[in-house]
Write a protein that holds these residues in place. Structure first.
Motif, PDB file in Angstrom:
ATOM      1  N   ARG B  18      22.512 -15.270   8.223  1.00 53.62           N
ATOM      2  CA  ARG B  18      22.341 -15.975   9.484  1.00 53.62           C
ATOM      3  C   ARG B  18      22.022 -14.983  10.587  1.00 53.62           C
ATOM      4  O   ARG B  18      22.599 -13.891  10.636  1.00 53.62           O
ATOM      5  CB  ARG B  18      23.636 -16.735   9.849  1.00 53.62           C
ATOM      6  N   ALA B  19      21.110 -15.386  11.453  1.00 50.88           N
ATOM      7  CA  ALA B  19      20.812 -14.537  12.595  1.00 50.88           C
ATOM      8  C   ALA B  19      21.901 -14.697  13.646  1.00 50.88           C
ATOM      9  O   ALA B  19      22.472 -15.773  13.795  1.00 50.88           O
ATOM     10  CB  ALA B  19      19.466 -14.936  13.187  1.00 50.88           C
ATOM     11  N   HIS B  20      22.207 -13.599  14.329  1.00 48.54           N
ATOM     12  CA  HIS B  20      23.167 -13.656  15.428  1.00 48.54           C
ATOM     13  C   HIS B  20      22.419 -13.345  16.703  1.00 48.54           C
ATOM     14  O   HIS B  20      22.424 -12.213  17.180  1.00 48.54           O
ATOM     15  CB  HIS B  20      24.301 -12.657  15.202  1.00 48.54           C
ATOM     16  N   CYS B  21      21.727 -14.377  17.224  1.00 50.55           N
ATOM     17  CA  CYS B  21      20.842 -14.157  18.362  1.00 50.55           C
ATOM     18  C   CYS B  21      21.602 -13.545  19.540  1.00 50.55           C
ATOM     19  O   CYS B  21      21.058 -12.754  20.299  1.00 50.55           O
ATOM     20  CB  CYS B  21      20.193 -15.465  18.797  1.00 50.55           C
ATOM     21  N   ASP B  22      22.874 -13.959  19.685  1.00 53.62           N
ATOM     22  CA  ASP B  22      23.626 -13.458  20.839  1.00 53.62           C
ATOM     23  C   ASP B  22      23.895 -11.967  20.733  1.00 53.62           C
ATOM     24  O   ASP B  22      24.160 -11.320  21.724  1.00 53.62           O
ATOM     25  CB  ASP B  22      24.933 -14.250  20.996  1.00 53.62           C
ATOM     26  N   LYS B  23      23.802 -11.433  19.510  1.00 58.65           N
ATOM     27  CA  LYS B  23      24.036 -10.001  19.351  1.00 58.65           C
ATOM     28  C   LYS B  23      22.756  -9.237  19.011  1.00 58.65           C
ATOM     29  O   LYS B  23      22.799  -8.049  18.726  1.00 58.65           O
ATOM     30  CB  LYS B  23      25.062  -9.750  18.236  1.00 58.65           C
ATOM     31  N   CYS B  24      21.623  -9.945  19.002  1.00 61.09           N
ATOM     32  CA  CYS B  24      20.361  -9.332  18.576  1.00 61.09           C
ATOM     33  C   CYS B  24      19.959  -8.214  19.529  1.00 61.09           C
ATOM     34  O   CYS B  24      19.842  -8.423  20.731  1.00 61.09           O
ATOM     35  CB  CYS B  24      19.257 -10.391  18.538  1.00 61.09           C
ATOM     36  N   ILE B  26      17.146  -6.681  19.700  1.00 61.79           N
ATOM     37  CA  ILE B  26      15.745  -6.678  20.147  1.00 61.79           C
ATOM     38  C   ILE B  26      15.383  -8.028  20.768  1.00 61.79           C
ATOM     39  O   ILE B  26      14.224  -8.398  20.831  1.00 61.79           O
ATOM     40  CB  ILE B  26      14.777  -6.380  18.983  1.00 61.79           C
ATOM     41  N   ARG B  27      16.385  -8.745  21.267  1.00 65.90           N
ATOM     42  CA  ARG B  27      16.080 -10.083  21.760  1.00 65.90           C
ATOM     43  C   ARG B  27      15.118 -10.048  22.943  1.00 65.90           C
ATOM     44  O   ARG B  27      14.351 -10.976  23.149  1.00 65.90           O
ATOM     45  CB  ARG B  27      17.360 -10.825  22.147  1.00 65.90           C
ATOM     46  N   GLN B  28      15.150  -8.966  23.706  1.00 62.61           N
ATOM     47  CA  GLN B  28      14.261  -8.935  24.862  1.00 62.61           C
ATOM     48  C   GLN B  28      12.793  -8.963  24.450  1.00 62.61           C
ATOM     49  O   GLN B  28      11.926  -9.300  25.242  1.00 62.61           O
ATOM     50  CB  GLN B  28      14.552  -7.722  25.754  1.00 62.61           C
ATOM     51  N   LEU B  29      12.537  -8.617  23.179  1.00 60.62           N
ATOM     52  CA  LEU B  29      11.152  -8.664  22.708  1.00 60.62           C
ATOM     53  C   LEU B  29      10.807 -10.023  22.125  1.00 60.62           C
ATOM     54  O   LEU B  29       9.642 -10.318  21.884  1.00 60.62           O
ATOM     55  CB  LEU B  29      10.941  -7.621  21.597  1.00 60.62           C
ATOM     56  N   MET B  30      11.810 -10.813  21.844  1.00 61.33           N
ATOM     57  CA  MET B  30      11.593 -11.986  21.026  1.00 61.33           C
ATOM     58  C   MET B  30      11.454 -13.259  21.847  1.00 61.33           C
ATOM     59  O   MET B  30      11.561 -13.257  23.067  1.00 61.33           O
ATOM     60  CB  MET B  30      12.761 -12.137  20.033  1.00 61.33           C
ATOM     61  N   LEU B  31      11.252 -14.334  21.107  1.00 57.60           N
ATOM     62  CA  LEU B  31      11.043 -15.635  21.720  1.00 57.60           C
ATOM     63  C   LEU B  31      12.202 -16.041  22.612  1.00 57.60           C
ATOM     64  O   LEU B  31      12.021 -16.695  23.630  1.00 57.60           O
ATOM     65  CB  LEU B  31      10.862 -16.669  20.600  1.00 57.60           C
ATOM     66  N   PHE B  32      13.394 -15.637  22.229  1.00 58.94           N
ATOM     67  CA  PHE B  32      14.574 -16.126  22.947  1.00 58.94           C
ATOM     68  C   PHE B  32      15.060 -15.172  24.020  1.00 58.94           C
ATOM     69  O   PHE B  32      16.207 -15.252  24.458  1.00 58.94           O
ATOM     70  CB  PHE B  32      15.713 -16.396  21.958  1.00 58.94           C
ATOM     71  N   SER B  33      14.210 -14.245  24.443  1.00 60.58           N
ATOM     72  CA  SER B  33      14.620 -13.340  25.503  1.00 60.58           C
ATOM     73  C   SER B  33      15.014 -14.173  26.721  1.00 60.58           C
ATOM     74  O   SER B  33      14.467 -15.238  26.967  1.00 60.58           O
ATOM     75  CB  SER B  33      13.472 -12.408  25.865  1.00 60.58           C
ATOM     76  N   GLU B  34      15.964 -13.692  27.454  1.00 63.94           N
ATOM     77  CA  GLU B  34      16.384 -14.299  28.719  1.00 63.94           C
ATOM     78  C   GLU B  34      17.209 -15.566  28.577  1.00 63.94           C
ATOM     79  O   GLU B  34      17.685 -16.105  29.562  1.00 63.94           O
ATOM     80  CB  GLU B  34      15.187 -14.581  29.638  1.00 63.94           C
ATOM     81  N   LEU B  35      17.334 -16.078  27.364  1.00 65.28           N
ATOM     82  CA  LEU B  35      18.282 -17.183  27.220  1.00 65.28           C
ATOM     83  C   LEU B  35      19.693 -16.585  27.256  1.00 65.28           C
ATOM     84  O   LEU B  35      19.909 -15.477  26.776  1.00 65.28           O
ATOM     85  CB  LEU B  35      18.082 -17.912  25.885  1.00 65.28           C
ATOM     86  N   PRO B  36      20.634 -17.305  27.819  1.00 63.14           N
ATOM     87  CA  PRO B  36      22.003 -16.772  27.861  1.00 63.14           C
ATOM     88  C   PRO B  36      22.620 -16.750  26.467  1.00 63.14           C
ATOM     89  O   PRO B  36      22.234 -17.538  25.603  1.00 63.14           O
ATOM     90  CB  PRO B  36      22.739 -17.772  28.764  1.00 63.14           C
ATOM     91  N   ASP B  37      23.578 -15.851  26.260  1.00 62.57           N
ATOM     92  CA  ASP B  37      24.224 -15.754  24.953  1.00 62.57           C
ATOM     93  C   ASP B  37      24.823 -17.090  24.535  1.00 62.57           C
ATOM     94  O   ASP B  37      24.836 -17.441  23.358  1.00 62.57           O
ATOM     95  CB  ASP B  37      25.352 -14.711  24.991  1.00 62.57           C
TER      96      ASP B  37
END
Lengths: 243, 243
Positions: B18-24, B26-37
């Motif tokens: 499972r992905a842990h987007c809240d801990k990712c 490289i999230r700033q590069l990804m689709l979900f950048s700027e979404l809150p944890d």
DNA sequence: CGAGGGGTTGACGCCGATCAAAGCTGGTGG
DNA sequence: CCACCAGCTTTGATCGGCGTCAACCCCTCG
């Protein structure tokens, strides 16, 4: 230089007045479809409505006026000028398409030069107005996304259909594109001049002329009226596949 | 059939969990950048994280699995298969790009076949999850729009750079694209196999090979290590302009 | 009627597609 | 460790398509 010769007309563009989006009879086709009528009551910057003659330059690559455009009626070509003076037409857009959207993504300038192919009826929308409407109506964001996805599909089709295969196949594909996306109710479409067809397919003007003349002799393509043509779709599809 | 020979690997794809987007990281590069944890706390459908070996088919044109993909690391080619059996590579995407976005626009199936070029590390995101996040966080809509605008820019560049001019110019442009968008920290990049280079430029494999070999002899292009190459950017830019 | 711009056609030469064959390289098995 | 093989790359030879240069036609407009 083909239709660009009409550039001098652009200052003569006929201003049709302020747009009345709430009363627009084609809004369902446009960028602002599905926004409520009330959305347009308190716009900070006005939306204007213009009529441009063929050859008008709507905007030039590298410049930055804070407007996007929504095409009500007519054909617009997006042109990339190479450093060696040659032009390549990157995309051909018609009724309901929006252009200049790169400005919404933070680009400081237009990515292409936009030129009216025939008479073009469009609305000129300030970027600030789009942002205002987007913040008040997040649904608009999805419509911008839909526009972008549509244009991406067109660009992909361009790469596959007009950038691959022998010259005759490409010209056949191009005529099919004109027939499919730009024909009137009667099924007739404007046949672009040879220079534009060459700039779309990456083929020499003379070669395009030879192939178009050949299609005419074979009655695969024939004049309907004035500069309007009709074509044998099945024959062209066959040609576009095998040659 | 080039990298497609690895198709059998696709069932061996290593599930990373499972992905842990809240801990990712490289999230700033990804689709979900700027979404809150907190955005990821109550997802209806899980986001999974995969590692695919080179040649894996991520999805095929015309099929419809309800997932989009966000590329964490690696190169993916979007391929259009012509009816005559030949393939054309429409786009090459790397770190931070999202693919399969056409599904968000209501398309019932993928528009291209997506194939891993090298080892690809990606997140597989259910369409329903994107819709959920979009409704809770309208800002995501803008990020999808940015992805689309980016891909449109790439497609336009493809048309202009790789679909125009003589064979040597196109190959020079292609190497420059690889150098610019796909080089590692040390400036070295993977040189694609000749078949892929041919499918990107619309040139015969043998012609590509001749030109690449010529570049190597001229030391414009040279092996750095393994399959990593480096190039003389200025020389290639010169070639891409005049030939 | 002449001028000019686009379209058509011809002639020629070169680029690149195609067919064919010979290196190279990495992987496999003896 | 070496022989062998399969797939990719490179190179050669040939030929046709198409780019290029040039002339001519047709239509429009002044």
């Amino acid at each position: 230089m083909g239709n660009e010769s009409g550039q001098s007309f652009c200052t003569n563009a006929e201003w049709m007045g302020r747009a009345h989006c709430d009363k627009c009879h084609i809004r369902q086709l446009m960028l602002f479809s599905e926004l409520p009528d009330t959305a347009f009551e308190h716009l900070l910057a006005p939306i204007d409505h213009f009529l441009y003659p063929p050859g008008s330059v709507l905007y030039e690559a590298g410049t930055h006026k804070p407007f996007i455009y929504s095409i009500r009626r007519g054909m617009v070509k997006l042109v990339h000028a190479a450093q060696d003076g040659s032009n390549r037409i990157v995309r051909l857009l018609g009724n309901g398409s929006a252009i200049g959207l790169e400005l919404l993504d933070g680009s400081k300038s237009y990515h292409h030069t936009a030129i009216a192919v025939n008479q073009v009826d469009l609305c000129k929308i300030p970027v600030s107005t789009v942002r205002q409407l987007e913040s008040e109506h997040p649904a608009l964001c999805k419509h911008v996304g839909k526009q972008l996805q549509d244009q991406l599909n067109i660009a992909d089709q361009w790469i596959v259909a007009l950038g691959t295969g022998a010259a005759r196949q490409r010209v056949a594909q191009l005529v099919l594109v004109l027939e499919e996306f730009f024909s009137e109710d009667n099924g007739a479409f404007i046949l672009l001049n040879r220079e534009d067809m060459a700039a779309m397919t990456g083929i020499a003007v003379e070669t395009v002329s030879r192939i178009v003349a050949e299609f005419k002799r074979q009655k695969i393509l024939y004049r309907f009226k004035d500069n309007f043509y009709m074509c044998n779709v099945a024959a062209l599809q066959e040609l576009s596949r095998y040659g």
